[in-house]
Design a protein around this motif. Structure first.
Motif, short mmCIF file in Angstrom:
data_model
loop_
_atom_site.label_atom_id
_atom_site.label_comp_id
_atom_site.label_asym_id
_atom_site.label_seq_id
_atom_site.Cartn_x
_atom_site.Cartn_y
_atom_site.Cartn_z
N ASP A 2 0.84 -1.20 0.00
CA ASP A 2 0.00 0.00 0.00
C ASP A 2 0.88 1.25 0.00
OD1 ASP A 2 0.87 0.40 2.65
OD2 ASP A 2 -1.01 -0.29 3.52
N GLU A 3 0.24 2.42 0.13
CA GLU A 3 0.96 3.70 0.09
C GLU A 3 1.93 3.88 1.26
OE1 GLU A 3 -2.92 4.07 2.13
OE2 GLU A 3 -2.41 3.43 0.12
N ASP A 4 1.78 3.05 2.31
CA ASP A 4 2.68 3.12 3.46
C ASP A 4 3.70 1.98 3.46
OD1 ASP A 4 1.45 5.44 4.61
OD2 ASP A 4 -0.21 4.14 5.24
N ASP A 5 3.79 1.24 2.35
CA ASP A 5 4.75 0.15 2.17
C ASP A 5 4.42 -1.08 3.00
OD1 ASP A 5 6.89 -1.07 0.93
OD2 ASP A 5 8.41 -0.19 2.23
N ASN A 6 3.15 -1.28 3.31
CA ASN A 6 2.70 -2.49 4.01
C ASN A 6 2.22 -3.50 2.98
OD1 ASN A 6 2.92 -1.38 6.74
ND2 ASN A 6 1.22 -0.07 6.12
N VAL A 7 2.63 -4.76 3.14
CA VAL A 7 2.25 -5.81 2.19
C VAL A 7 0.74 -6.06 2.28
CG1 VAL A 7 2.54 -8.24 1.55
CG2 VAL A 7 4.53 -6.89 2.30
N THR A 8 0.09 -6.07 1.11
CA THR A 8 -1.35 -6.32 1.04
C THR A 8 -1.69 -7.59 0.27
OG1 THR A 8 -1.57 -4.97 -0.96
CG2 THR A 8 -1.88 -3.85 1.17
N ARG A 13 -1.25 -4.26 -14.33
CA ARG A 13 -2.32 -3.59 -13.58
C ARG A 13 -1.84 -2.36 -12.81
NH1 ARG A 13 -5.63 -8.80 -11.24
NH2 ARG A 13 -6.36 -9.53 -13.28
N GLY A 14 -0.56 -2.05 -12.89
CA GLY A 14 -0.02 -0.89 -12.18
C GLY A 14 -0.08 -1.05 -10.67
N LEU A 15 0.18 -2.26 -10.17
CA LEU A 15 0.12 -2.52 -8.74
C LEU A 15 1.43 -2.10 -8.06
CD1 LEU A 15 -1.54 -6.06 -8.84
CD2 LEU A 15 -2.66 -3.82 -8.52
N ARG A 16 1.31 -1.43 -6.94
CA ARG A 16 2.47 -0.93 -6.20
C ARG A 16 3.24 -2.10 -5.59
NH1 ARG A 16 -0.18 1.99 -2.91
NH2 ARG A 16 -0.23 3.80 -4.28
N HIS A 17 4.56 -2.09 -5.77
CA HIS A 17 5.41 -3.16 -5.24
C HIS A 17 6.69 -2.54 -4.69
CE1 HIS A 17 6.09 -2.61 -9.57
NE2 HIS A 17 7.35 -2.94 -9.34
N ARG A 18 7.74 -3.34 -4.52
CA ARG A 18 8.99 -2.86 -3.92
C ARG A 18 10.18 -3.14 -4.83
NH1 ARG A 18 8.01 -5.60 2.02
NH2 ARG A 18 6.86 -3.85 2.93
N CYS A 19 11.14 -2.20 -4.82
CA CYS A 19 12.38 -2.34 -5.60
C CYS A 19 13.57 -1.89 -4.76
CB CYS A 19 12.33 -1.47 -6.85
SG CYS A 19 11.13 -1.98 -8.07
N SER A 20 14.72 -2.41 -5.12
CA SER A 20 15.97 -1.94 -4.51
C SER A 20 16.82 -1.27 -5.59
CB SER A 20 16.75 -3.09 -3.88
OG SER A 20 17.16 -4.01 -4.87
N PHE A 21 17.53 -0.21 -5.21
CA PHE A 21 18.44 0.51 -6.08
C PHE A 21 19.78 0.58 -5.37
CE2 PHE A 21 14.29 1.98 -7.21
CZ PHE A 21 14.34 2.38 -8.54
N VAL A 22 20.85 0.09 -6.01
CA VAL A 22 22.16 0.08 -5.38
C VAL A 22 23.14 0.83 -6.27
CG1 VAL A 22 24.00 -1.34 -4.39
CG2 VAL A 22 21.63 -2.20 -4.39
N LEU A 23 23.70 1.92 -5.74
CA LEU A 23 24.75 2.66 -6.42
C LEU A 23 26.06 1.96 -6.08
CD1 LEU A 23 25.05 5.44 -8.05
CD2 LEU A 23 26.16 6.20 -5.97
N LEU A 38 8.78 6.70 -2.42
CA LEU A 38 7.73 6.15 -3.27
C LEU A 38 7.88 6.74 -4.66
CD1 LEU A 38 5.17 4.45 -3.65
CD2 LEU A 38 3.85 6.44 -2.89
N TYR A 39 8.16 5.91 -5.63
CA TYR A 39 8.27 6.34 -7.02
C TYR A 39 6.89 6.23 -7.66
CZ TYR A 39 9.44 6.42 -11.96
OH TYR A 39 9.49 6.75 -13.29
N VAL A 40 6.45 7.31 -8.30
CA VAL A 40 5.16 7.32 -8.99
C VAL A 40 5.35 7.99 -10.34
CG1 VAL A 40 2.75 8.08 -8.94
CG2 VAL A 40 3.91 7.49 -6.80
N ASP A 41 4.98 7.28 -11.39
CA ASP A 41 5.05 7.81 -12.75
C ASP A 41 3.84 7.26 -13.50
OD1 ASP A 41 5.77 8.85 -15.21
OD2 ASP A 41 7.28 7.31 -15.61
N GLY A 42 2.72 7.99 -13.41
CA GLY A 42 1.49 7.50 -14.02
C GLY A 42 1.06 6.22 -13.34
N PRO A 43 0.83 5.16 -14.13
CA PRO A 43 0.39 3.89 -13.53
C PRO A 43 1.53 3.12 -12.85
CG PRO A 43 0.63 3.62 -15.89
CD PRO A 43 0.87 5.09 -15.60
#
Length: 183
Positions: free
Chosen positions: A24-30, A41-51, A116-121
């Motif tokens: 969800d918008e608070d990063d809780n698994v639904t 479906r444009g469902l919110r999920h989690r990603c890691s970014f490593v520099l 939270l990254y948001v770009d359209g869907p």
């Protein structure tokens, strides 16, 4: 979603079938779903970014293969990816960095911040990390079409010339702001 909707490439198909957490918008698994369905479906999920920096403090930059499900053939200054179902950010950051760089024994990446990254869907929670890699890299051919280590100045110049993944650009912009704030 039918098998006809999946990518024809077997490597991309495995990625599409991978089960991931939906948050969800608070990063809780639904819930959980296959990655391809989450993207469709444009469902919110989690990603890691490593520099990743090398021993000379240069940044690992790469161009994604044309087989990637999202942002194919674009450049990125991060390694990383989608967290699997039940996987934590720290665990994913190390796993993804070692996989994409083709190394083992990498130090645990240092967590910096989340956003939270948001770009359209398209929307996902993003854990941003950094790590130093002094090991010889052998990037995954399935993930990385080209790579090099660039100085900050070279990266800044390349930002205007190359086409970049939008989420990586946003993560990098936020990283520069985070550093400017003295963190």
């Amino acid at each position: 979603m039918s098998s006809a909707d999946l990518p024809p490439d077997p490597v991309a198909r495995l990625s599409a079938d991978e089960v991931i957490d939906i948050v969800d918008e608070d990063d809780n698994v639904t819930g959980t779903t296959p990655r391809a369905l989450a993207y469709a479906r444009g469902l919110r999920h989690r990603c890691s970014f490593v520099l990743v920096r090398d021993a000379e403090d240069r940044i690992f930059v790469h161009r994604r293969t044309d087989r990637k499900l999202i942002f194919p053939s674009l450049y990125d200054m991060f390694v990383g990816g989608v967290l699997g179902a039940g996987e934590g950010y720290d665990e994913a950051a190390l796993r993804e960095a070692e996989e994409e760089l083709g190394v083992s024994g990498l130090p645990q990446p240092e967590p910096l911040f989340r956003f939270l990254y948001v770009d359209g869907p398209r929307t996902w929670w993003s854990g941003v990390y950094q790590v130093r890699c002094e090991l010889p890299v052998r990037p995954q051919e399935e993930e990385v079409a080209w790579y090099g280590f660039l100085t900050e100045e070279e990266l800044t110049a390349a930002l205007a010339r190359w086409e970049w993944v939008p989420d990586g650009l946003e993560a990098y912009r936020r990283l520069l702001q985070w550093r400017a704030a003295g963190r």
